[in-house]
Design an enzyme around this catalytic site. Structure first.
Site, PDB file in Angstrom:
ATOM      1  CB  SER A 186      -0.825   0.284   1.391  1.00 50.94           C
ATOM      2  OG  SER A 186       0.096   0.177   2.593  1.00 50.94           O
ATOM      3  N   GLY A 187       2.231   1.055   0.333  1.00 52.48           N
ATOM      4  CA  GLY A 187       3.150   2.213   0.282  1.00 52.48           C
ATOM      5  C   GLY A 187       2.678   2.822   1.764  1.00 52.48           C
ATOM      6  CB  THR A 188       1.322   1.983   5.013  1.00 52.39           C
ATOM      7  OG1 THR A 188       0.130   1.787   4.562  1.00 52.39           O
ATOM      8  CG2 THR A 188       1.203   2.642   6.330  1.00 52.39           C
ATOM      9  CB  SER A 215      -6.367   6.563   4.253  1.00 50.19           C
ATOM     10  OG  SER A 215      -5.720   5.069   4.020  1.00 50.19           O
ATOM     11  CG  ASN A 241      -0.489   9.095  12.590  1.00 51.42           C
ATOM     12  OD1 ASN A 241       0.943   9.076  13.208  1.00 51.42           O
ATOM     13  ND2 ASN A 241      -0.812   7.935  11.807  1.00 51.42           N
ATOM     14  CE  LYS A 243      33.762  -3.504 -34.761  1.00 54.64           C
ATOM     15  NZ  LYS A 243      32.341  -2.981 -34.065  1.00 54.64           N
ATOM     16  CB  THR A 301       9.638  -4.827 -48.077  1.00 54.83           C
ATOM     17  OG1 THR A 301       9.794  -5.362 -49.440  1.00 54.83           O
ATOM     18  CG2 THR A 301       8.914  -3.365 -48.473  1.00 54.83           C
ATOM     19  CG  HIS A 302       9.966  -9.419 -46.586  1.00 56.06           C
ATOM     20  ND1 HIS A 302       9.410 -10.165 -45.697  1.00 56.06           N
ATOM     21  CD2 HIS A 302       9.126  -8.659 -47.334  1.00 56.06           C
ATOM     22  CE1 HIS A 302       8.009 -10.269 -46.161  1.00 56.06           C
ATOM     23  NE2 HIS A 302       7.923  -9.246 -47.177  1.00 56.06           N
ATOM     24  CD  GLU A 313      25.732  -0.757 -30.101  1.00 62.48           C
ATOM     25  OE1 GLU A 313      25.880  -1.355 -31.172  1.00 62.48           O
ATOM     26  OE2 GLU A 313      26.278  -0.211 -29.380  1.00 62.48           O
TER      27      GLU A 313
END
Length: 462
Positions: free
Chosen positions: A100-102, A135, A127, A320, A183-184, A327
């Site tokens: 819940s991340g309480t 809540s 609180n 190179k 194509t392909h 990438e």
């Protein structure tokens, strides 16, 4: 080594030690002790949203006459400081915590309470004051939406606009560069490089449009539903006031959700947003891979373009140079697609009145937005804007492309066209030369019918 100093804090479960210099209290410390899992903490954008929600909640409670004005002012000042990142080191809780991340909500309550108490010189309770009318079950879903919506608006949308503008400029620059279509991965009819790049721009623009459509659901907030959606312990106008205040502070038009039960129990809008990010990642992968293919070589590949040389590409092969930016983009997209799978599983984990994978949904959604934002700018500036065209390689491939014979189909028919193409390919000759031998077409007719630039415009030319 000196022993670290601690102080004693207590909550409803009893006492425990807390580091003396920590701004958090007992409940945060229990979470630190309970979840030593990944070392990953909630993202900066999420902590910013937590601060905003606490700021808006104090303001709404003040407007509704539910909290003393001096306490509200102290809470709001501390909450804005949290939102702006002044106390990030005091948010140590692991992403993999209570679903819940309480723990994160109480972390914010305790830090804001501590800062506000010191500033006011009077007790500000985590609180009773900071969490008033709230809540964890509505605060954390609200923070998921607020943080994602702001990250999309402030980071991703500007990045996509920039990428689109760079692509548009490059498409205009290369609008007259005629090349072999594929194509392909096989030779096909000619296109212009500008047409190819403009298709990428269209993909990016459509991705932004999809995200814009999702924003109207992502900006609907759970705040006001409190524990289970009924709004227990909150004024009926509280949720709407919180949404208005956050909207005024951020410039994004947030609203209260039309069904608080749904907004607590599901993460459908987050799942939708992640799905749109996944679609964008698929588009960007396509663009990155096209760039890699077009850059391949420089001698044994396609070699139509040369991407900017940014770094040595090998620790063993001198000279190179690799397509490092595309990438990197491809890896970012792979991460986003993986994050989407996690978010989908998280979205399935709404049981009855609450989803219990909120922190991991928030973490993955925000990471996807952030890395797509930064990578899009890098792709635009470090790959697309600066690549050069290898016109000689493009012309050589185009002149020998046997598929140009397709343009002769309406005149000589498919069967004879196929024979011309096969002979041209087998003998390594230009289609025009072979067609002149095998048909009755004149040089002028062949030049007109087989003009690659004219063929990129489509239509029958006979």
């Amino acid at each position: 080594m000196s022993k670290k100093a601690f102080r004693i804090e207590k909550d409803s479960m009893g006492e425990l030690e807390v580091p003396e210099d920590a701004l958090w209290g007992a409940q945060t410390q229990r979470a630190v002790n309970n979840f030593p899992i990944s070392g990953l903490t909630m993202p900066r954008q999420f902590i910013a949203a937590l601060g905003l929600v606490k700021w808006a909640a104090a303001g709404a409670n003040s407007e509704l006459g539910l909290i003393k004005s001096d306490i509200a002012v102290a809470v709001q000042k501390a909450a804005l400081a949290v939102s702006e990142g002044d106390y990030d080191e005091h948010f140590p809780i692991d992403v993999f915590q209570t679903g819940s991340g309480t723990s994160s909500n109480m972390n914010a309550n305790e830090v804001i309470s501590h800062v506000a108490t010191e500033a006011l010189g009077a007790d500000v309770h985590p609180n009773d004051h900071v969490n008033m009318s709230q809540s964890s079950n509505d605060v954390i879903p609200t923070c998921v939406h607020v943080s994602a919506a702001l990250a999309i608006k402030q980071q991703l949308m500007p990045a996509l606009r920039h990428l689109s503008e760079v692509l548009e400029a490059k498409a205009d620059e290369t609008r007259d560069v005629v090349k072999t279509g594929r194509t392909h991965l096989m030779d096909a009819m000619p296109v212009t490089l500008g047409q190819e790049i403009d298709a990428w721009r269209s993909q990016v623009d459509h991705g932004a449009e999809r995200l814009n459509d999702t924003m109207k659901r992502l900006t609907a907030l759970a705040q006001g539903g409190t524990a289970v959606g009924t709004g227990i312990n909150a004024h009926p106008k509280f949720g709407a006031k919180v949404a208005v205040l956050i909207g005024e502070q951020t410039g994004v038009p947030f609203t209260a959700a039309d069904n608080q039960f749904q907004s607590l129990s599901s993460q459908d809008a987050a799942v939708e947003a992640s799905g749109q990010l996944r679609a964008l990642a698929v588009s960007l992968t396509k663009i990155a891979n096209d760039l890699r293919w077009m850059n391949s070589g420089p001698l044994a590949g396609i070699g139509e373009i040369a991407l900017p040389a940014l770094q040595p590409g090998s620790s063993i092969m001198p000279g190179k140079v690799n397509p490092v930016i595309p990438e990197a983009m491809a890896m970012v997209c792979a991460q986003v697609i993986g994050n989407d799978a996690t978010i989908a599983i998280g979205g399935q984990s709404g049981n009855f009145q609450l989803n219990v994978m909120l922190p991991v949904v928030a973490y993955n959604l925000l990471q996807s937005i952030e890395i797509l934002s930064t990578a899009s700018v890098v792709l635009a500036d470090s790959a697309i804007a600066g690549f050069t065209v290898n016109q000689d390689n493009i012309n050589k491939a185009l002149d020998r492309n046997p598929i140009l014979v397709t343009a002769l189909n309406p005149v000589i028919g498919y069967e004879l066209g196929a024979a011309v193409a096969k002979k041209a390919y087998a003998e390594g000759r230009a289609v025009k030369d072979v067609a002149k031998e095998m048909t009755d077409l004149t040089d002028d007719e062949l030049d007109r019918l087989l003009d690659p630039a004219a063929l990129t415009e489509g239509g029958i030319k006979h």
